[in-house]
Design an enzyme around this catalytic site. Structure first.
Site, PDB file in Angstrom:
ATOM      1  N   CYS A 380      42.308  37.461  24.860  1.00 33.32           N
ATOM      2  CA  CYS A 380      42.900  38.799  25.006  1.00 33.32           C
ATOM      3  C   CYS A 380      42.577  39.322  26.394  1.00 33.32           C
ATOM      4  O   CYS A 380      41.518  39.034  26.931  1.00 33.32           O
ATOM      5  CB  CYS A 380      42.303  39.771  23.995  1.00 33.32           C
ATOM      6  SG  CYS A 380      42.884  39.545  22.331  1.00 33.32           S
ATOM      7  N   THR A 383      43.937  46.064  30.413  1.00 29.74           N
ATOM      8  CA  THR A 383      43.502  47.153  31.283  1.00 29.74           C
ATOM      9  C   THR A 383      43.849  48.441  30.570  1.00 29.74           C
ATOM     10  O   THR A 383      44.998  48.628  30.149  1.00 29.74           O
ATOM     11  CB  THR A 383      44.214  47.114  32.642  1.00 29.74           C
ATOM     12  OG1 THR A 383      44.030  45.826  33.226  1.00 29.74           O
ATOM     13  CG2 THR A 383      43.649  48.166  33.574  1.00 29.74           C
ATOM     14  N   ARG A 389      48.291  49.831  36.837  1.00 29.97           N
ATOM     15  CA  ARG A 389      49.054  49.965  38.092  1.00 29.97           C
ATOM     16  C   ARG A 389      48.161  50.324  39.275  1.00 29.97           C
ATOM     17  O   ARG A 389      48.590  50.982  40.216  1.00 29.97           O
ATOM     18  CB  ARG A 389      50.173  51.011  37.939  1.00 29.97           C
ATOM     19  CG  ARG A 389      51.135  50.717  36.809  1.00 29.97           C
ATOM     20  CD  ARG A 389      52.270  51.697  36.761  1.00 29.97           C
ATOM     21  NE  ARG A 389      53.114  51.575  37.945  1.00 29.97           N
ATOM     22  CZ  ARG A 389      54.087  50.683  38.101  1.00 29.97           C
ATOM     23  NH1 ARG A 389      54.354  49.832  37.132  1.00 29.97           N
ATOM     24  NH2 ARG A 389      54.792  50.634  39.202  1.00 29.97           N
ATOM     25  N   TYR A 392      43.733  46.586  38.831  1.00 28.06           N
ATOM     26  CA  TYR A 392      42.625  46.114  37.999  1.00 28.06           C
ATOM     27  C   TYR A 392      43.032  44.935  37.113  1.00 28.06           C
ATOM     28  O   TYR A 392      42.213  44.065  36.819  1.00 28.06           O
ATOM     29  CB  TYR A 392      42.090  47.249  37.132  1.00 28.06           C
ATOM     30  CG  TYR A 392      41.342  48.310  37.906  1.00 28.06           C
ATOM     31  CD1 TYR A 392      40.124  48.023  38.519  1.00 28.06           C
ATOM     32  CD2 TYR A 392      41.844  49.597  38.026  1.00 28.06           C
ATOM     33  CE1 TYR A 392      39.423  48.988  39.233  1.00 28.06           C
ATOM     34  CE2 TYR A 392      41.155  50.572  38.737  1.00 28.06           C
ATOM     35  CZ  TYR A 392      39.949  50.266  39.334  1.00 28.06           C
ATOM     36  OH  TYR A 392      39.277  51.227  40.039  1.00 28.06           O
ATOM     37  N   GLY A 393      44.286  44.930  36.673  1.00 28.17           N
ATOM     38  CA  GLY A 393      44.739  43.818  35.835  1.00 28.17           C
ATOM     39  C   GLY A 393      44.648  42.497  36.566  1.00 28.17           C
ATOM     40  O   GLY A 393      44.174  41.495  36.021  1.00 28.17           O
ATOM     41  N   LYS A 394      45.114  42.484  37.810  1.00 28.15           N
ATOM     42  CA  LYS A 394      45.059  41.263  38.597  1.00 28.15           C
ATOM     43  C   LYS A 394      43.616  40.870  38.889  1.00 28.15           C
ATOM     44  O   LYS A 394      43.277  39.682  38.993  1.00 28.15           O
ATOM     45  CB  LYS A 394      45.842  41.464  39.898  1.00 28.15           C
ATOM     46  CG  LYS A 394      46.417  40.188  40.478  1.00 28.15           C
ATOM     47  CD  LYS A 394      47.500  40.488  41.489  1.00 28.15           C
ATOM     48  CE  LYS A 394      48.731  40.998  40.808  1.00 28.15           C
ATOM     49  NZ  LYS A 394      49.808  41.350  41.752  1.00 28.15           N
ATOM     50  N   GLU A 414      46.156  32.269  26.701  1.00 28.82           N
ATOM     51  CA  GLU A 414      46.804  31.896  25.448  1.00 28.82           C
ATOM     52  C   GLU A 414      48.205  32.479  25.392  1.00 28.82           C
ATOM     53  O   GLU A 414      48.459  33.572  25.881  1.00 28.82           O
ATOM     54  CB  GLU A 414      45.980  32.376  24.256  1.00 28.82           C
ATOM     55  CG  GLU A 414      44.646  31.680  24.166  1.00 28.82           C
ATOM     56  CD  GLU A 414      43.957  31.892  22.833  1.00 28.82           C
ATOM     57  OE1 GLU A 414      44.571  32.519  21.950  1.00 28.82           O
ATOM     58  OE2 GLU A 414      42.820  31.441  22.683  1.00 28.82           O
ATOM     59  N   SER A 418      52.244  38.895  26.491  1.00 29.84           N
ATOM     60  CA  SER A 418      53.004  40.122  26.297  1.00 29.84           C
ATOM     61  C   SER A 418      53.895  40.347  27.517  1.00 29.84           C
ATOM     62  O   SER A 418      53.771  39.652  28.529  1.00 29.84           O
ATOM     63  CB  SER A 418      52.047  41.303  26.118  1.00 29.84           C
ATOM     64  OG  SER A 418      51.333  41.531  27.312  1.00 29.84           O
ATOM     65  N   SER A 427      52.747  37.367  38.739  1.00 31.09           N
ATOM     66  CA  SER A 427      52.440  37.912  40.055  1.00 31.09           C
ATOM     67  C   SER A 427      51.187  37.260  40.629  1.00 31.09           C
ATOM     68  O   SER A 427      51.155  36.861  41.804  1.00 31.09           O
ATOM     69  CB  SER A 427      52.257  39.427  39.962  1.00 31.09           C
ATOM     70  OG  SER A 427      51.883  39.967  41.198  1.00 31.09           O
TER      71      SER A 427
END
Length: 524
Positions: A380, A383, A389, A392-394, A414, A418, A427
């Site tokens: 899983c 963020t 945006r 932080y996700g990257k 996995e 989403s 990205s």
């Protein structure tokens, strides 16, 4: 036959009805998308209707008043004949058009496996592919373009009608394409897996919200951690958001999806969470009393990374079971394609925090299995909405691959991803691979050469993800008997602009991490 309701007549709207509902789009303009009524309730003498907008993400579902409903185009659900239930008693339920479509498709589609088998592969007629891929800095529009060999089998995502989240289904097609290429570049077809072998899906999202994950045969759930949701067991309760608002530290969050918090908490206007231990409480007074006793000012576990105000904590799902379960409950509010189980023992949780004078505040997290036979390095990933945006996700994705580098493995998230998770991973993969390609230097005046394996070893990105990314960027061309990678000026300029905006990066020197050998269950 569909019945139409006249606005002048008093018509009772029931669950399963469909009709256009007024909402604002991203440009704040009025639109009337078709929606399904999932529930009806009465508050202070006024009826409210919980609607799901057809072909829209479930996070947009909401309660609406009758003045937003277009009664002139009301469609009543079709009645089904009574059918025996599991306990032998007769039962019936209104069906929706979507359910009818799925039923008819299930009759026409032969069951297919949900994932490639990890066993042997059956060779198909082979065609030699060069192991090295020359890189061309520029390519003329006249250069021939051929795609890599792809599997002729129907991707699972094609079984059900396409929904608005087309990116998510495209990832399945990409996965089918890349699965037809083995390490040495020889085209092969993989044997479909046996039913029941499907693993839990990546949670996606650096949202992570949801694509419809009913893209295969329902399989027996593996009772560990949070697994991919089996939509065949969906009911009205789990399709509806049950928490109105969550207060977490200085942020108030509006949940996107259902989360199995205790029933008595779902009627509260605000659910209060301790931002350090994630304990849920029913009132502000209870939270204030809890904070006088809670000694935590950071997530439990070991701090394995710190640079500036950003820290990462490694949390063992067995040693810190309560925290891990509370984290899963919070994450489920923003992850639709997961179903929650309480056995967190086989998982590690990596929580990213931002530090200030009050403590370490949770920004996001990802989880991974202690032992993964599929080379998964993320189960899983999320963020939290206040931090989305902002890069932080990257950063979470980059950190997961840094751990894989230390472990000396290649990794992959996995599947299925989403919709927002897919965008974030695509990205990251694109920027990481283009960074490698643009740093290559010509060798004795000739084009620089690099193999897929070399890219995979440098980045720790699994070969299949490297291939699918190169295909997605349309960089692979077949030219004069060999595969070449072509970088156009647009791609180079776009990459340079993206890298200028990417201020948050992981510094490997600040990582203090020693991999454990989880093959010995005694270490769990």
């Amino acid at each position: 036959m569909t019945k139409m309701a006249d606005s002048s007549s008093s018509v009772e709207i029931v669950e399963g009805c469909r009709l256009p509902v007024l909402r604002k789009n991203q440009e704040h303009e009025d639109e009337w998308p078709l929606a399904e009524i999932l529930s009806v309730k009465e508050v202070s003498g006024r009826k409210l209707y919980y609607v799901h907008y057809i072909d829209f993400n479930k996070r947009l579902d909401e309660w609406v008043t009758v003045d937003r409903l277009d009664m002139k185009k009301l469609q009543f659900p079709k009645k089904e004949a009574k059918t025996p239930t599991k306990n032998g008693l007769p039962g019936s339920r209104p069906s929706s058009p979507e359910r009818e479509v799925r039923k008819s498709l299930d009759l026409n589609v032969q069951p297919t496996a949900t994932a490639p088998s990890r066993g042997k592969t059956l060779p198909t007629p082979k065609r030699k592919v060069e192991s090295t891929v020359p890189l061309v800095a520029q390519v003329t529009p006249a250069s021939p373009v051929f795609s890599l060999p792809v599997s002729t089998e129907t991707p699972q995502g094609a079984i059900f009608p396409a929904v608005r989240e087309t990116n998510a289904f495209k990832s399945r097609e990409d996965h089918e394409q890349l699965s037809s290429l083995t390490t040495n570049g020889t085209a092969r077809r993989l044997i479909p897996a046996q039913p029941g072998r499907k693993r839990k899906a990546n949670c996606g999202g650096t949202d992570e919200d949801s694509q419809d994950s009913s893209d295969g045969i329902p399989t027996a759930p593996r009772m560990t951690g949070s697994l991919v949701s089996d939509r065949s067991h969906d009911d009205i309760v789990t399709r509806m958001k049950n928490i109105e608002c969550i207060e977490l530290g200085r942020h108030r969050l509006k949940p996107w999806y259902f989360s199995p918090y205790p029933q008595e908490l779902t009627s509260l206007p605000i659910l209060y969470l301790c931002e350090f231990c994630l304990k849920y409480l029913k009132s502000l007074k209870c939270l204030q009393r809890h904070l006088t006793k809670c000694n935590l000012r950071h997530p439990p576990g070991n701090e394995i990374y710190r640079k500036g105000t950003i820290s990462f904590f490694e949390i063992d799902g067995r040693k810190n079971k309560t925290y891990s379960q509370n984290l899963c409950l919070l994450a489920k509010c923003f992850l639709d394609h997961k179903t929650l189980y309480y056995d967190t023992d086989p998982f590690l949780f990596y929580v990213m925090t931002e530090y200030d004078c009050k403590g370490f505040h949770i920004v996001g997290y990802f989880s991974k299995e202690k032992e993964s036979t599929e080379d998964y390095n993320v189960a899983c990933i999320l963020t939290l909405p206040p931090y989305q945006r902002r890069g932080y996700g990257k950063l979470l994705i980059e950190f997961s691959y840094e751990l894989s580098k230390v472990e000396g493995k290649t990794g992959t998230p996995e599947k299925p991803l989403s919709d927002l998770g897919l965008l974030s991973y695509r990205s990251y993969w694109s920027q990481t691979i283009l960074e490698i390609l643009m740093d290559l230097k010509p060798d004795n005046g000739e084009r620089p050469q690099i193999t897929i394996n070399e890219i995979s070893e440098i980045t720790s990105v699994k070969k299949e993800d490297v291939i699918s990314t190169l295909q997605y960027l349309n960089l692979i061309n077949y030219y004069k008997g060999q595969y070449i990678l072509t970088l156009s000026e647009d791609i180079v300029e776009g990459h340079e602009r993206a890298m200028q905006k990417r201020h948050l990066r992981i510094d490997p020197k600040c990582l203090h991490f020693t991999p454990k050998d989880w093959s010995k269950r005694g270490k769990w």
